[in-house]
Scaffold this active site. Sequence first.
Site, PDB file in Angstrom:
ATOM      1  N   HIS A 157      14.345  58.940  78.879  1.00 41.91           N
ATOM      2  CA  HIS A 157      13.681  59.489  77.808  1.00 41.91           C
ATOM      3  C   HIS A 157      13.829  60.857  77.260  1.00 41.91           C
ATOM      4  O   HIS A 157      13.668  61.603  78.587  1.00 41.91           O
ATOM      5  CB  HIS A 157      12.220  58.993  77.925  1.00 41.91           C
ATOM      6  CG  HIS A 157      11.717  57.601  77.541  1.00 41.91           C
ATOM      7  ND1 HIS A 157      12.046  56.627  78.260  1.00 41.91           N
ATOM      8  CD2 HIS A 157      11.131  57.117  76.380  1.00 41.91           C
ATOM      9  CE1 HIS A 157      11.569  55.451  77.789  1.00 41.91           C
ATOM     10  NE2 HIS A 157      11.072  55.737  76.636  1.00 41.91           N
ATOM     11  N   ASN A 187      15.572  61.463  87.008  1.00 37.82           N
ATOM     12  CA  ASN A 187      14.650  60.614  85.974  1.00 37.82           C
ATOM     13  C   ASN A 187      13.372  60.445  86.442  1.00 37.82           C
ATOM     14  O   ASN A 187      12.322  60.767  85.826  1.00 37.82           O
ATOM     15  CB  ASN A 187      15.342  59.486  85.251  1.00 37.82           C
ATOM     16  CG  ASN A 187      14.476  58.973  84.324  1.00 37.82           C
ATOM     17  OD1 ASN A 187      13.909  59.673  83.420  1.00 37.82           O
ATOM     18  ND2 ASN A 187      14.462  57.459  83.992  1.00 37.82           N
TER      19      ASN A 187
END
Length: 292
Positions: A157, A187
Amino acid sequence: MKVRKFVSGLSVMLVMACASVQAKSILDLIPTVGQGSQQGSRQSSLSQGEALSLYSPGQQQNSFDDCSDKFPQTRPISLANVPAKMKPMALCSDNFAVLYSQTSKTPLVVVERLNSQLLQDAKGEERTNAFYPDPRIPKGARAELSDYRGSNLDRGHQAPAADAPDQKAMAQSFALSNMIPQDPDNNRKIWSKVEKDVRKFSQRAGGNVFVFTGPLFDAGFQTIGENKVWVPTRIFKLVYDESSQRAWAYVLENGNMPIQKPMDYQTFVETTGMKLLGDLPVSGSVGRLSSI
């Protein structure tokens, strides 16, 4: 060899510069991507009809008109200043705006407006994990779920799911137009810490905090999948506190590397070539550049 620089005036421009600039921009930063487990191999997805129904008619247009409030002083990025070869698109969602490239099949910059009330609303929202290709982008010009399969990279994201104040905004955050191929350790550990620090600051801030997030690509960057989705070599997050006029940024390698302290805005501009705040007043950074 010439290197492209990603520059802005609150508009974004890519200009040619000498390869002697240490850290360039949209085509120029970092090493090979590390290995990791594929994120969410058992996660569900949305059909294209279900996905399209998440967006209002205004959000289905190639325009920032429906989300200009996500940008400081409601001055959106201008697509006219992005080289045509990047095939830019303007994509609006309820909680963020995406400057998207149909060439890299990734966002170039994702912009959010955060504040204490929005983040209070976001607390407790259930993460959906329903990833989907963005139906507003033509096939062949977008990332598909199959591109990430077997890549050993996460769908990372840019506007975090944890920033979503309601279930519709949460669902929109899982569009692949909000994703980059990201090292799993980066991440889930390093970048997750950066996101939490930005939320923590934004919850304490006296007003709106604007956050610019995006990928950087070094010469020799890799691609994944049939659609050749570009794999970033670095990732940046620039934070601008409207009330205090302070700005700072992280520029981190897309790998399992130790987290670095945030840099001041001028250093960010010099390091990346991106002047994303244009002529906005910047009066300082965050503390003495210690962790937020």
